[in-house]
Design a protein around this motif. Structure first.
Motif, mmCIF file in Angstrom:
data_model
loop_
_atom_site.group_PDB
_atom_site.id
_atom_site.type_symbol
_atom_site.label_atom_id
_atom_site.label_comp_id
_atom_site.label_asym_id
_atom_site.label_seq_id
_atom_site.Cartn_x
_atom_site.Cartn_y
_atom_site.Cartn_z
ATOM 1 N N LYS A 102 1.769 6.649 -6.961
ATOM 2 C CA LYS A 102 0.533 7.535 -7.267
ATOM 3 C C LYS A 102 0.936 8.874 -7.133
ATOM 4 C CE LYS A 102 -4.239 8.685 -6.284
ATOM 5 N NZ LYS A 102 -5.600 8.151 -5.504
ATOM 6 N N ASP A 103 1.708 9.381 -5.773
ATOM 7 C CA ASP A 103 2.193 10.753 -5.530
ATOM 8 C C ASP A 103 3.149 11.256 -6.755
ATOM 9 O OD1 ASP A 103 0.288 10.576 -3.380
ATOM 10 O OD2 ASP A 103 2.129 10.256 -2.100
ATOM 11 N N GLN A 114 2.469 15.633 -13.213
ATOM 12 C CA GLN A 114 1.520 16.369 -14.120
ATOM 13 C C GLN A 114 1.421 17.966 -13.912
ATOM 14 O OE1 GLN A 114 -2.333 14.816 -12.919
ATOM 15 N NE2 GLN A 114 -1.769 12.637 -13.942
ATOM 16 N N PRO A 115 1.672 18.644 -14.841
ATOM 17 C CA PRO A 115 1.644 20.195 -14.726
ATOM 18 C C PRO A 115 0.413 20.855 -14.098
ATOM 19 C CG PRO A 115 0.866 19.381 -17.072
ATOM 20 C CD PRO A 115 1.353 18.383 -16.431
ATOM 21 N N GLY A 166 1.035 -1.355 -0.159
ATOM 22 C CA GLY A 166 -0.015 -0.055 -0.173
ATOM 23 C C GLY A 166 0.610 1.211 -0.198
ATOM 24 N N ARG A 167 1.953 1.215 0.603
ATOM 25 C CA ARG A 167 2.953 2.446 0.880
ATOM 26 C C ARG A 167 3.451 2.645 -0.611
ATOM 27 N NH1 ARG A 167 8.133 2.600 4.740
ATOM 28 N NH2 ARG A 167 8.835 4.952 4.252
ATOM 29 N N TYR A 168 3.862 1.451 -1.259
ATOM 30 C CA TYR A 168 4.322 1.742 -2.529
ATOM 31 C C TYR A 168 3.489 2.226 -3.587
ATOM 32 C CZ TYR A 168 5.693 -0.104 -7.380
ATOM 33 O OH TYR A 168 5.871 -0.087 -8.692
ATOM 34 N N LEU A 169 2.144 1.755 -3.541
ATOM 35 C CA LEU A 169 1.171 2.197 -4.444
ATOM 36 C C LEU A 169 0.849 3.715 -4.241
ATOM 37 C CD1 LEU A 169 -1.488 -0.533 -4.496
ATOM 38 C CD2 LEU A 169 0.235 -0.192 -6.198
ATOM 39 N N ARG A 170 0.807 4.238 -2.661
ATOM 40 C CA ARG A 170 0.702 5.703 -2.548
ATOM 41 C C ARG A 170 2.014 6.483 -3.109
ATOM 42 N NH1 ARG A 170 -0.981 3.404 2.252
ATOM 43 N NH2 ARG A 170 1.156 3.799 3.474
#
Length: 221
Positions: A74-75, A81-82, A67-71
């Motif tokens: 995602k961040d 993204q601009p 879960g930490r890896y996915l967060r």
């Protein structure tokens, strides 16, 4: 002697491949455990064998680590993204670039003598000064090119003169004086029957050519 790197490839023998997998798997699990203990790192390791069997190691909860890896990923994607502020800044930069391009186009037309109807006397004087400076730079460069070409021609003249002297010495047309200098010599006649070369008439005549005299042939008997 430096040895080249051995290319790694799949083990073809099934038995050898299974033995190697077991050894390398145990070594990898051991290294993961040592890394978590020595460096106090959060480590999660997942291995699937060729037959689909699962091997895993986690020094904390595997689910929490995943879960930490996915967060984190995602961040990271969101940060790439601009943002709205970045997009507005890029739009402003593009607008400024378009204005600069238009100004350069106007200056170019003025230097070509176009679009001068709306120019004030100060603007015309600035254009005139720019043109005079450009002409001065062009003339300076032109003079420099002429000098370089003259120097090249002088060097070429020296080379040709030396080659001419060498050929003249080879043909015996150059004689050496007592003081060591070299002067052109006379070419001896090949025989008594040789005739002197008559002077070539080089005078320029203006007007119709002179009448040619008709040569009369003696009457036949």
């Amino acid at each position: 002697m430096v040895r080249g790197k051995t290319q790694m490839r799949r083990i073809e023998n099934a038995t050898s491949r299974q033995v190697t997998f077991s050894k390398r798997r145990n070594g990898l699990l051991k290294k993961a455990f040592e890394l978590s203990v020595l460096c106090d790192a959060e480590v999660a390791l997942i291995i699937f064998s060729p037959r689909g069997k699962l091997y895993e190691f986690a020094n904390s909860s595997m689910q929490e680590t995943i879960g930490r890896y996915l967060r984190h990923t995602k961040d990271s994607r969101a940060s790439k993204q601009p943002t709205e502020e970045t997009v507005q800044h890029m739009k402003n930069e593009a607008a400024n670039m378009m204005k600069k391009i238009e100004q350069l186009e106007v200056s170019k037309r003025k230097l070509l003598g176009e679009g001068l109807g709306s120019c004030s006397i100060e603007e015309l004087q600035q254009v005139e000064q720019q043109l005079e400076k450009s002409v001065s730079n062009i003339r300076a460069r032109k003079t420099q090119v002429f000098k370089e070409q003259i120097e090249q021609l002088k060097e070429k003249e020296k080379v040709l003169a030396a080659e001419n002297l060498r050929l003249s010495e080879k043909c015996g047309m150059i004689v050496q004086t007592p003081d060591g200098s070299k002067e052109p010599g006379e070419i001896e006649n090949a025989g008594e029957d040789s005739h002197p070369i008559s002077d070539v008439e080089t005078e320029l005549f203006i007007g119709p050519p002179p009448e040619r005299r008709t040569r009369r042939l003696p009457p036949r008997l």
